[in-house]
Write an enzyme that holds these catalytic residues in place. Sequence first.
Site, PDB file in Angstrom:
ATOM      1  N   ASP A  30       0.621  -1.311   0.142  1.00  0.00           N
ATOM      2  CA  ASP A  30       0.017   0.092  -0.040  1.00  0.00           C
ATOM      3  C   ASP A  30       0.911   1.015   0.060  1.00  0.00           C
ATOM      4  O   ASP A  30       0.615   2.061  -0.754  1.00  0.00           O
ATOM      5  CB  ASP A  30      -0.964  -0.074   1.228  1.00  0.00           C
ATOM      6  CG  ASP A  30      -0.235   0.004   2.557  1.00  0.00           C
ATOM      7  OD1 ASP A  30       0.891  -0.318   2.940  1.00  0.00           O
ATOM      8  OD2 ASP A  30      -0.965   0.720   3.366  1.00  0.00           O
ATOM      9  N   ARG A 103       3.700 -13.486   4.696  1.00  0.00           N
ATOM     10  CA  ARG A 103       4.356 -12.200   5.209  1.00  0.00           C
ATOM     11  C   ARG A 103       4.469 -12.273   6.611  1.00  0.00           C
ATOM     12  O   ARG A 103       5.073 -11.244   7.060  1.00  0.00           O
ATOM     13  CB  ARG A 103       3.453 -11.019   4.593  1.00  0.00           C
ATOM     14  CG  ARG A 103       2.053 -10.838   5.303  1.00  0.00           C
ATOM     15  CD  ARG A 103       1.285  -9.805   4.718  1.00  0.00           C
ATOM     16  NE  ARG A 103       1.780  -8.490   4.731  1.00  0.00           N
ATOM     17  CZ  ARG A 103       0.894  -7.627   4.405  1.00  0.00           C
ATOM     18  NH1 ARG A 103      -0.393  -7.622   4.123  1.00  0.00           N
ATOM     19  NH2 ARG A 103       1.531  -6.094   4.624  1.00  0.00           N
ATOM     20  N   ASN A 165      -6.265   2.290   6.451  1.00  0.00           N
ATOM     21  CA  ASN A 165      -6.315   1.048   5.813  1.00  0.00           C
ATOM     22  C   ASN A 165      -6.360  -0.144   6.746  1.00  0.00           C
ATOM     23  O   ASN A 165      -5.643  -0.871   6.801  1.00  0.00           O
ATOM     24  CB  ASN A 165      -4.657   0.992   5.285  1.00  0.00           C
ATOM     25  CG  ASN A 165      -4.907   0.727   3.654  1.00  0.00           C
ATOM     26  OD1 ASN A 165      -5.918   0.387   3.078  1.00  0.00           O
ATOM     27  ND2 ASN A 165      -3.941   1.090   2.770  1.00  0.00           N
ATOM     28  N   ARG A 167      -7.382  -3.295   8.098  1.00  0.00           N
ATOM     29  CA  ARG A 167      -6.976  -4.957   7.739  1.00  0.00           C
ATOM     30  C   ARG A 167      -7.198  -5.773   9.171  1.00  0.00           C
ATOM     31  O   ARG A 167      -6.010  -6.128   9.506  1.00  0.00           O
ATOM     32  CB  ARG A 167      -5.883  -5.132   7.035  1.00  0.00           C
ATOM     33  CG  ARG A 167      -5.489  -4.213   5.543  1.00  0.00           C
ATOM     34  CD  ARG A 167      -6.563  -4.894   4.493  1.00  0.00           C
ATOM     35  NE  ARG A 167      -6.202  -4.084   3.419  1.00  0.00           N
ATOM     36  CZ  ARG A 167      -6.715  -2.881   3.057  1.00  0.00           C
ATOM     37  NH1 ARG A 167      -7.632  -2.105   3.780  1.00  0.00           N
ATOM     38  NH2 ARG A 167      -6.465  -2.418   1.709  1.00  0.00           N
ATOM     39  N   ASP A 230     -19.093  10.745  -3.407  1.00  0.00           N
ATOM     40  CA  ASP A 230     -18.237  11.990  -2.963  1.00  0.00           C
ATOM     41  C   ASP A 230     -17.305  11.863  -2.098  1.00  0.00           C
ATOM     42  O   ASP A 230     -17.462  11.076  -1.281  1.00  0.00           O
ATOM     43  CB  ASP A 230     -19.362  13.052  -2.645  1.00  0.00           C
ATOM     44  CG  ASP A 230     -20.291  13.720  -3.694  1.00  0.00           C
ATOM     45  OD1 ASP A 230     -20.202  13.005  -4.752  1.00  0.00           O
ATOM     46  OD2 ASP A 230     -20.840  14.391  -3.201  1.00  0.00           O
ATOM     47  N   ALA A 257      -6.756   1.774  -5.808  1.00  0.00           N
ATOM     48  CA  ALA A 257      -7.571   2.988  -5.819  1.00  0.00           C
ATOM     49  C   ALA A 257      -7.311   3.968  -4.894  1.00  0.00           C
ATOM     50  O   ALA A 257      -6.910   5.138  -5.058  1.00  0.00           O
ATOM     51  CB  ALA A 257      -8.956   2.503  -5.787  1.00  0.00           C
ATOM     52  N   GLY A 258      -7.247   3.555  -3.540  1.00  0.00           N
ATOM     53  CA  GLY A 258      -6.993   4.384  -2.453  1.00  0.00           C
ATOM     54  C   GLY A 258      -5.703   5.013  -2.522  1.00  0.00           C
ATOM     55  O   GLY A 258      -5.320   6.021  -2.353  1.00  0.00           O
ATOM     56  N   ASP A 259      -4.596   3.993  -2.555  1.00  0.00           N
ATOM     57  CA  ASP A 259      -3.342   4.389  -2.491  1.00  0.00           C
ATOM     58  C   ASP A 259      -2.924   5.513  -3.662  1.00  0.00           C
ATOM     59  O   ASP A 259      -2.092   6.454  -3.228  1.00  0.00           O
ATOM     60  CB  ASP A 259      -2.404   3.290  -2.847  1.00  0.00           C
ATOM     61  CG  ASP A 259      -2.743   2.120  -1.853  1.00  0.00           C
ATOM     62  OD1 ASP A 259      -3.244   2.219  -0.998  1.00  0.00           O
ATOM     63  OD2 ASP A 259      -2.406   0.870  -2.339  1.00  0.00           O
TER      64      ASP A 259
END
Length: 306
Positions: A30, A103, A165, A167, A230, A257-259
């Site tokens: 991210d 990870r 973010n 998670r 919006d 998209a967010g990153d």
Amino acid sequence: MARIVAIGECMGELSETGEPGVLTMGFAGDTLNTAWYLRRSLGMDWDVDYLTAIGTDLLSDRLLDFLSGEGIGTGHVRRLSDKTIGLYYISLKDGERSFTYWRNDSAARRLASDPAAIAKALEGADVAYWSGITLAILSPTDRAALLEVLSQFAGRGGKVVFDPNLRPRLWESADTMRGWIHRAAAVSGLCLPSFDDEATHFGDASPVETAERYRSQGTARVVVKNGPGDVTIVDAIGAVATVPVPAAAAVVDTTAAGDSFNAGYLAAELTGASMREAAQAGALLAGKVIGARGALVLQAVQGHEG
Ligand code: AMP
């Protein structure tokens, strides 16, 4: 010369190609995605550094080569001889992607185990960018240490920018996640949450509620993304505004998209745009990124290089 330091984990990405036995190899994560879009969006009067920990093995070397090849500064990447980078595998079935991760023991989990090195990396920097994933992967001791270093950076006038973010699978429990996310927001002057996640994990009824919750924790300014809805911006004096998102020409893959929104937003704001203009820039970039497969979409930034 101005400098932004993105802090977090970058993983190797193994992806099925559709051809049996043939995989492609890439790198993503991210905060790295945001750093990559920042590098492509900001002019060369900005340095974009990535702060993480990797191994001393050849795969870790490849990641370092990738970062430098993309113009991202690697001077503050820690190298740990007993670890390597995290990996994930993207399987394709009927056009749908599913992810498998390795990870849990990645080098990046130790990125904050030497807080003095982080303080040094932030010396003279203008902006620190981090996320809830950066925090999730650390031990509780290292989380507290990173918060302290960022708090001192903010105290010296540094700008700390945070994407929660959320998670829950990366955290010990959802409650632990919520507690640390709020502590992280308290040291970050600007928070960039996504409403979908916030509604799910904090029960917010509206993006304004999300923004007010973060402001009540001590964040001065909040920009709430909401998919095709919006963008809600709340400034340092609490004034609320909404910015429409342009309709996407095609939604092919919403990865990053967010990153990418965060990078478009920050690049604009750091070069003088208002919050509203910056939100428009973020949405414009994210709208292009979701029009193609993958996290790092070259077509989305071509013609925008500074
Ligand atoms: P999200 O993190 O899902 O809220 O999305 C981040 C940003 O990506 C949003 O603020 C939009 O600018 C853009 N975006 C995401 N999904 C869409 C969509 N379906 N159509 C247009 N833009 C989108």
